[in-house]
Every structure is written in C-alpha cells, then in structure tokens.
Design a protein around this motif. Structure first.
Motif, PDB file in Angstrom:
ATOM      1  N   VAL A  10      33.447  36.019 107.689  1.00 22.01           N
ATOM      2  CA  VAL A  10      32.627  37.191 108.030  1.00 22.01           C
ATOM      3  C   VAL A  10      33.021  37.648 109.439  1.00 22.01           C
ATOM      4  CG1 VAL A  10      30.293  38.093 108.358  1.00 22.01           C
ATOM      5  CG2 VAL A  10      30.716  36.348 106.614  1.00 22.01           C
ATOM      6  N   GLY A  11      33.372  38.912 109.577  1.00 18.50           N
ATOM      7  CA  GLY A  11      33.730  39.462 110.885  1.00 18.50           C
ATOM      8  C   GLY A  11      32.521  39.475 111.820  1.00 18.50           C
ATOM      9  N   THR A  12      32.757  39.245 113.098  1.00 16.66           N
ATOM     10  CA  THR A  12      31.661  39.244 114.076  1.00 16.66           C
ATOM     11  C   THR A  12      32.003  40.126 115.269  1.00 16.66           C
ATOM     12  OG1 THR A  12      32.542  37.371 115.337  1.00 16.66           O
ATOM     13  CG2 THR A  12      31.020  36.842 113.539  1.00 16.66           C
ATOM     14  N   ILE A  13      30.957  40.680 115.850  1.00 15.13           N
ATOM     15  CA  ILE A  13      31.059  41.320 117.164  1.00 15.13           C
ATOM     16  C   ILE A  13      29.991  40.666 118.028  1.00 15.13           C
ATOM     17  CG2 ILE A  13      30.764  43.451 118.485  1.00 15.13           C
ATOM     18  CD1 ILE A  13      31.524  45.003 115.929  1.00 15.13           C
ATOM     19  N   LEU A  58      28.973  48.781 118.071  1.00 15.03           N
ATOM     20  CA  LEU A  58      29.607  48.594 116.758  1.00 15.03           C
ATOM     21  C   LEU A  58      30.974  49.282 116.705  1.00 15.03           C
ATOM     22  CD1 LEU A  58      26.451  49.112 114.515  1.00 15.03           C
ATOM     23  CD2 LEU A  58      27.794  46.996 114.680  1.00 15.03           C
TER      24      LEU A  58
ATOM     25  N   VAL B  42      26.071  45.548 107.497  1.00  9.20           N
ATOM     26  CA  VAL B  42      25.971  44.884 108.803  1.00  9.20           C
ATOM     27  C   VAL B  42      24.664  44.095 108.891  1.00  9.20           C
ATOM     28  CG1 VAL B  42      25.918  45.245 111.312  1.00  9.20           C
ATOM     29  CG2 VAL B  42      27.332  46.745 109.868  1.00  9.20           C
ATOM     30  N   VAL B 157      27.640  40.332 103.480  1.00  7.89           N
ATOM     31  CA  VAL B 157      27.699  41.028 104.773  1.00  7.89           C
ATOM     32  C   VAL B 157      29.163  41.123 105.218  1.00  7.89           C
ATOM     33  CG1 VAL B 157      27.147  40.748 107.226  1.00  7.89           C
ATOM     34  CG2 VAL B 157      25.366  40.421 105.492  1.00  7.89           C
ATOM     35  N   ASP B 158      29.577  42.304 105.654  1.00 14.49           N
ATOM     36  CA  ASP B 158      30.948  42.499 106.122  1.00 14.49           C
ATOM     37  C   ASP B 158      31.083  42.216 107.610  1.00 14.49           C
ATOM     38  OD1 ASP B 158      31.986  43.673 103.614  1.00 14.49           O
ATOM     39  OD2 ASP B 158      30.544  45.269 104.086  1.00 14.49           O
ATOM     40  N   LEU B 159      30.001  42.454 108.338  1.00 12.02           N
ATOM     41  CA  LEU B 159      30.095  42.380 109.803  1.00 12.02           C
ATOM     42  C   LEU B 159      28.755  41.902 110.349  1.00 12.02           C
ATOM     43  CD1 LEU B 159      31.661  43.133 112.433  1.00 12.02           C
ATOM     44  CD2 LEU B 159      30.718  45.436 112.199  1.00 12.02           C
ATOM     45  N   ALA B 160      28.820  40.883 111.229  1.00 10.72           N
ATOM     46  CA  ALA B 160      27.603  40.393 111.893  1.00 10.72           C
ATOM     47  C   ALA B 160      27.685  40.762 113.371  1.00 10.72           C
ATOM     48  CB  ALA B 160      27.481  38.884 111.726  1.00 10.72           C
ATOM     49  N   LEU B 161      26.624  41.377 113.876  1.00  7.84           N
ATOM     50  CA  LEU B 161      26.560  41.687 115.301  1.00  7.84           C
ATOM     51  C   LEU B 161      25.649  40.664 115.969  1.00  7.84           C
ATOM     52  CD1 LEU B 161      27.249  43.670 117.681  1.00  7.84           C
ATOM     53  CD2 LEU B 161      25.050  44.758 117.191  1.00  7.84           C
TER      54      LEU B 161
END
Lengths: 114, 165
Positions: A10-13, A58, B42, B157-161
């Motif tokens: 899973v991509g993270t920022i 984002l 997200v 989920v594709d992206l976790a902030l």
C-alpha cells in the motif's frame, strides 16, 4: 510504520511537521509542513485552509517518484510562535518524571530506556 | 522551514537528538502508485490517539504509572465519526483544538470533500489511529504496522496518508 505498510503493497504519504525525524525513519514519501504539533492540518474551524493543506499534501506526495522522496509545502502558520505552541495540561508523564529526576534525560535522548 | 519552530525548548532538544541519531534503513520499501491520485481510494492514519467512544480508549493510566511506556495499539474510526463519537487519548498534545475540530488531526471530512471534488476517487469508509508517543517501537513495527497494512489491503486502499500530531 510507513515502511511496513509500503512493504505490504500500500502506497503511503507521511505528512510531517518534523521532517528530519520522519525522513530518517525510512518513510517512502515525506511531505514537510511548518505547522504546530496537534494542529497539523490547520486551525480548528478553518475548513477551507484544512482542505487546501490536505489537497496540497496528497498532490505533492503523489508526485514523488523515488523512494525517500521529500517535498515541502509553502504554508505558513498565521499565529506568532508563542501563540501557536499549545502544551498539554497537565504536562506529559515523562515531562513530570524528568522534572523530578532530570538525570534521566539522557536516557530519553539516547533511547536507552530504563 | 525550521522543522523545530513550534516545539517547546526541551522537546526541540530531544527531537533534534532523535533525528540526528536515527539512521534510515538501507532498504526503503516502495509501492509505486499505479494510478493517478484521482483514481485512488485513500485512508488516513493519525497518531493523535483517537478512539471511538464505543470502544476501548488507549491506555493512558499505564503510561501515567510508567512514563517510559506508550500504548502501541490501533483503532479504526468510521469516516463519518464526529467529535462527539470519539475521545482523544494522548497525554502529549493539547486536546482542545482536536476536540473542537477533529479535522485538524484526522481530516476525514476534508478528505470526503476532496473525493466529491474529484481530487481523489474515494475516501475509505474508515480511518485509523495510533497514539504517537511510543518510545520502544518494537511492538509498533512487529504487530501494529502489519495489522494496519492488512486492514488497508482488506479495504482495497490505494494510498494511506499518515498524519502526525
């Protein structure tokens, strides 16, 4: 944390108000922001400001294409530093302990926990 | 930016020392985003120690008894939770701004608005919280992070902030 989630696919920022620390933990994408701790997205009630910060975080994070990528957001906090720092009351247990036993501070700094 | 600008003096010294001490792992994991942001679902992960009132709070009493310890567990929070539905369980941040407006630390409403505007495809139906004061990260890395990763994968989920406080 981010490293484990990335490894699972899973991509993270990572939004960060202390980027030197976050960047050294091995986070994949770090977005730096000069906001006070505890009010990361903005001031309470300022929905437009919060949305602007969230959108910028984002978009900037998603634009990073290399591991350990870093980008800084241009937002400035609208209050003076002294007004922006809000400390918990009572102070955290570790702060109370170190006030009583200041010789334990090097343990906290070094990570050699008692 | 001065990354320590909004920290009180002692916290500044400690955080600087931690940043200087920390060495990034040799291999940084990387999952490329295989689609534009506008096509991503997200989810948010805040470190504000936010727990639903209907469940267990983060354990603050054990931290009061042993200030070197911090609760490394996690909570799921429905995306439509309001200030009245949750409690802030974090002894290191002022609660008042978050209790007045959850979005300063868990911007779930703002994320929903960005989905409505088409900036992202979708806000996940739930978000997650940990409590950020955990000096010994062993359990956080060995248990909490893998469990959160499983939940994110289960939700597609594709992206976790990750949002720190």
């Amino acid at each position: 944390m981010a490293n484990v989630i990335e490894a699972a696919g899973v991509g993270t920022i990572c939004l960060s108000t202390i980027p030197p620390l976050t960047r050294n933990t091995g986070a994949a994408r770090v977005v730096g922001l000069s906001h006070p701790m505890g009010s990361t997205l903005g001031r309470p009630g300022d929905a437009d400001g919060q949305r602007e910060v969230l959108r910028a975080a984002l978009e900037a994070g998603a634009s990073l294409t290399e591991p350990r990528g870093y980008v800084e957001l241009p937002f400035e906090w609208p209050e003076r530093r002294a007004e922006a720092i809000r400390e918990p009351d009572p102070p955290p247990p570790i702060a109370q302990l170190l006030t009583r036993r200041p010789w334990l501070l090097p343990r906290l700094v070094s990570g050699r926990l008692p | 930016m001065d990354p320590y600008r909004y920290l009180p003096f002692i916290s500044r010294q400690v955080m600087q020392a931690w940043a200087d001490r920390e060495r990034p792992p040799a291999d940084v994991a990387w999952t490329p985003l295989d689609r534009p942001l506008a096509d991503c679902r997200v989810a948010l992960i805040t470190s504000a120690g936010i727990a639903p009132r209907s469940g267990e709070p983060f354990d603050q009493q054990r931290e009061r008894d042993d200030p070197w310890w911090g609760d490394p567990s996690w909570r799921a929070i429905p995306a439509d939770a309001t200030e009245a539905d949750v409690m802030v369980c974090h002894l290191h941040v002022a609660h008042e701004p978050i209790e007045r407006d959850l979005d300063v630390a868990l911007p779930a409403r703002r994320l929903g608005e960005l989905a409505a505007d088409g900036v992202i495809s979708e806000a996940n139906h739930r978000h997650f919280s940990i409590m950020g004061y955990v000096l010994d990260a062993t359990e956080l890395v060995a248990t909490t992070a893998p469990e959160l990763a499983s939940e994110l994968l289960a939700d597609d989920v594709d992206l976790a902030l990750l949002v720190p406080v």
